[in-house]
Design a protein around this motif. Structure first.
Motif, PDB file in Angstrom:
ATOM      1  N   PHE A 139       0.825  -1.215   0.000  1.00 38.84           N
ATOM      2  CA  PHE A 139       0.000   0.000   0.000  1.00 38.84           C
ATOM      3  C   PHE A 139       0.855   1.259   0.000  1.00 38.84           C
ATOM      4  N   ALA A 140       0.164   2.364  -0.243  1.00 42.70           N
ATOM      5  CA  ALA A 140       0.780   3.694  -0.113  1.00 42.70           C
ATOM      6  C   ALA A 140      -0.316   4.690   0.217  1.00 42.70           C
ATOM      7  N   GLY A 141       0.099   5.818   0.761  1.00 46.47           N
ATOM      8  CA  GLY A 141      -0.834   6.919   0.974  1.00 46.47           C
ATOM      9  C   GLY A 141      -1.052   7.669  -0.326  1.00 46.47           C
ATOM     10  N   ALA A 142      -2.272   8.143  -0.538  1.00 48.35           N
ATOM     11  CA  ALA A 142      -2.572   8.940  -1.727  1.00 48.35           C
ATOM     12  C   ALA A 142      -1.898  10.317  -1.601  1.00 48.35           C
ATOM     13  N   PRO A 143      -1.580  10.945  -2.730  1.00 49.79           N
ATOM     14  CA  PRO A 143      -0.874  12.227  -2.663  1.00 49.79           C
ATOM     15  C   PRO A 143      -1.546  13.288  -1.790  1.00 49.79           C
ATOM     16  N   PHE A 144      -2.874  13.455  -1.893  1.00 49.26           N
ATOM     17  CA  PHE A 144      -3.497  14.502  -1.085  1.00 49.26           C
ATOM     18  C   PHE A 144      -3.310  14.250   0.408  1.00 49.26           C
ATOM     19  N   THR A 145      -3.488  13.015   0.828  1.00 43.19           N
ATOM     20  CA  THR A 145      -3.362  12.697   2.261  1.00 43.19           C
ATOM     21  C   THR A 145      -1.934  12.904   2.737  1.00 43.19           C
ATOM     22  N   VAL A 146      -0.952  12.429   1.966  1.00 38.37           N
ATOM     23  CA  VAL A 146       0.445  12.640   2.351  1.00 38.37           C
ATOM     24  C   VAL A 146       0.759  14.143   2.369  1.00 38.37           C
ATOM     25  N   MET A 147       0.264  14.876   1.375  1.00 36.81           N
ATOM     26  CA  MET A 147       0.465  16.325   1.352  1.00 36.81           C
ATOM     27  C   MET A 147      -0.097  16.979   2.611  1.00 36.81           C
ATOM     28  N   SER A 148      -1.271  16.546   3.049  1.00 38.16           N
ATOM     29  CA  SER A 148      -1.894  17.191   4.212  1.00 38.16           C
ATOM     30  C   SER A 148      -1.002  17.069   5.446  1.00 38.16           C
ATOM     31  N   TYR A 149      -0.360  15.915   5.615  1.00 32.81           N
ATOM     32  CA  TYR A 149       0.547  15.748   6.758  1.00 32.81           C
ATOM     33  C   TYR A 149       1.801  16.614   6.599  1.00 32.81           C
ATOM     34  N   LEU A 150       2.339  16.685   5.377  1.00 30.90           N
ATOM     35  CA  LEU A 150       3.534  17.499   5.142  1.00 30.90           C
ATOM     36  C   LEU A 150       3.247  18.986   5.355  1.00 30.90           C
ATOM     37  N   VAL A 151       2.055  19.422   4.989  1.00 31.38           N
ATOM     38  CA  VAL A 151       1.704  20.842   5.100  1.00 31.38           C
ATOM     39  C   VAL A 151       1.276  21.207   6.525  1.00 31.38           C
ATOM     40  N   GLU A 152       0.451  20.356   7.132  1.00 23.37           N
ATOM     41  CA  GLU A 152      -0.030  20.632   8.494  1.00 23.37           C
ATOM     42  C   GLU A 152       1.052  20.368   9.539  1.00 23.37           C
ATOM     43  N   GLY A 153       2.035  19.545   9.194  1.00 23.46           N
ATOM     44  CA  GLY A 153       3.053  19.150  10.166  1.00 23.46           C
ATOM     45  C   GLY A 153       2.604  18.000  11.047  1.00 23.46           C
ATOM     46  N   GLY A 154       1.465  17.404  10.724  1.00 20.90           N
ATOM     47  CA  GLY A 154       0.929  16.296  11.507  1.00 20.90           C
ATOM     48  C   GLY A 154      -0.549  16.120  11.220  1.00 20.90           C
ATOM     49  N   SER A 155      -1.256  15.489  12.148  1.00 19.33           N
ATOM     50  CA  SER A 155      -2.700  15.301  11.991  1.00 19.33           C
ATOM     51  C   SER A 155      -3.410  16.641  12.147  1.00 19.33           C
ATOM     52  N   SER A 156      -4.627  16.713  11.610  1.00 21.40           N
ATOM     53  CA  SER A 156      -5.395  17.959  11.694  1.00 21.40           C
ATOM     54  C   SER A 156      -6.875  17.634  11.777  1.00 21.40           C
ATOM     55  N   LYS A 157      -7.614  18.485  12.472  1.00 25.34           N
ATOM     56  CA  LYS A 157      -9.068  18.324  12.522  1.00 25.34           C
ATOM     57  C   LYS A 157      -9.765  19.085  11.397  1.00 25.34           C
ATOM     58  N   ASP A 158      -9.178  20.199  10.972  1.00 22.60           N
ATOM     59  CA  ASP A 158      -9.871  21.029   9.981  1.00 22.60           C
ATOM     60  C   ASP A 158      -9.087  21.222   8.675  1.00 22.60           C
ATOM     61  N   PHE A 159      -7.828  20.779   8.620  1.00 22.45           N
ATOM     62  CA  PHE A 159      -7.002  20.883   7.410  1.00 22.45           C
ATOM     63  C   PHE A 159      -6.930  22.318   6.882  1.00 22.45           C
ATOM     64  N   LYS A 160      -6.900  23.252   7.813  1.00 26.30           N
ATOM     65  CA  LYS A 160      -6.944  24.670   7.440  1.00 26.30           C
ATOM     66  C   LYS A 160      -5.746  25.072   6.573  1.00 26.30           C
ATOM     67  N   LYS A 161      -4.533  24.675   6.988  1.00 25.60           N
ATOM     68  CA  LYS A 161      -3.339  25.057   6.216  1.00 25.60           C
ATOM     69  C   LYS A 161      -3.363  24.427   4.830  1.00 25.60           C
ATOM     70  N   THR A 162      -3.802  23.166   4.766  1.00 31.02           N
ATOM     71  CA  THR A 162      -3.860  22.459   3.479  1.00 31.02           C
ATOM     72  C   THR A 162      -4.865  23.124   2.548  1.00 31.02           C
TER      73      THR A 162
END
Length: 341
Positions: A139-162
């Motif tokens: 398996f692998a993570g999809a690009p959007f999901t991996v991007m969200s972690y790279l941009v947010e710096g971790g997990s997020s509830k609202d994905f505001k930065k992304t």
């Protein structure tokens, strides 16, 4: 392969019963997992092939499922590209150097397969241990999901930065997604070469996106990845939280299987998908907290609903929660394995 149920269902062939595996089946709900976890950090477990194989084999040995899934994490690609990744108990994954600018994106590496060789090594160890008994899913993570972690710096509830990135700086987002998609394609093809029998793409946070944004910032990159996989005889499963909404668009990427969350009626989804695309799912994992009579009744209801359908893999609508009783998970697997069409 001694047990072909999973592969047959993934390729929409008839099976005597639905095959069963569960997302996060090698995980924190097992005491045996904690015996290993208490000795090593999470990343040590992922990066040491023998340990990754030990964890991968736990549900094979203890649950008797119809497919194994490699023990790893969706964020190993982000780390290999240059993300400073750590996992903290009770906090989850963190990237200490979040991506905030085009310069940050430019710094990310895409020639990263040597850094991910430990995954290929783990696949080879697992396949030696499975010895052709059941298939192994990579398996692998999809690009959007991996991007969200790279941009947010971790997990997020609202994905505001992304979301600010995709709305205010779509050029940066697309360049980042393009890089992640290139790495993900290479990474999945490496897993195929190492010997996996199937692949799943996890877009864990797709449900945070509006329809048009999902199309632009997620779907198109998954489509690009799937079209560049060496997929002969290797079924590709596409999963996202939100698949009950996005399934018709997900089908355009031509996966072999779409894994459906628990918000939809599985038969209704199957009937709107093109012929030849199997479905996987979609038991609400919270049902596994319930009494065994409830677990059995809910699974049988789902099976009766799907009775005349080719191409159905039993799974959860998302992963097993850490505090679900192990005995309940084992019982659910037994219910599935006793069923016959």
């Amino acid at each position: 392969m001694k047990n072909n149920l999973f592969l047959d269902a993934a390729f929409s062939k008839s099976t005597e019963r639905p095959p069963v595996w569960m997302m996060r089946q090698a995980g924190r709900f097992m005491p045996e997992y904690w015996e290993i976890k208490n000795k090593y950090s999470f990343l040590e477990m992922c990066k040491t092939p023998e340990i990754a194989a030990d964890v991968t084999m736990l549900p094979v040995d203890l649950l008797g499922i119809d497919a194994a899934i490699l023990f790893s994490d969706i964020l190993v690609t982000g780390e290999a590209m240059g993300g400073d990744l750590s996992f903290t108990q009770g906090v989850g994954p963190k990237f200490s150097n979040p991506v905030q600018s085009m310069a940050d994106v430019d710094k990310l590496d895409i020639d990263v397969l040597p850094k991910l060789q430990y995954v290929a090594d783990a696949i080879k160890v697992v396949q030696q241990r499975l010895n052709g008994s059941i298939p192994l899913i990579g398996f692998a993570g999809a690009p959007f999901t991996v991007m969200s972690y790279l941009v947010e710096g971790g997990s997020s509830k609202d994905f505001k930065k992304t979301k600010l990135l995709i709305h205010n700086h779509p050029d940066i987002a697309h360049k980042l997604l393009g890089k992640i998609a290139a790495v993900t394609t290479d990474y999945l093809n490496m897993q195929i070469e190492a010997g996996v029998n199937a692949l799943q793409i996890f877009d864990s946070w797709a449900l945070s996106l509006a329809w048009n944004d999902y199309n632009e910032f997620s779907h198109r990159y998954i489509q690009q990845i799937i079209s560049n996989l060496n997929r002969k005889d290797i079924p590709i499963i596409s999963f996202c939280k939100g698949s009950s909404v996005f399934a018709p668009m997900m089908a355009e990427a031509k996966p072999d299987v779409i894994s459906i969350d628990w918000n939809a009626d599985l038969l209704n989804i199957k009937k709107i998908l093109p012929s030849g695309i199997a479905v996987q799912g979609n038991l609400d994992p919270h049902v596994l907290y319930a009494d065994k009579a409830v677990i059995k009744k809910t699974i049988i209801q789902l099976f009766e609903r799907m009775r005349d359908e080719k191409g159905f893999i039993f799974n959860l609508g998302h992963g097993i929660m850490p505090d679900i009783p192990f005995d309940n998970v084992k019982y659910a697997v037994e219910v599935v394995k006793e069923f016959r069409y």
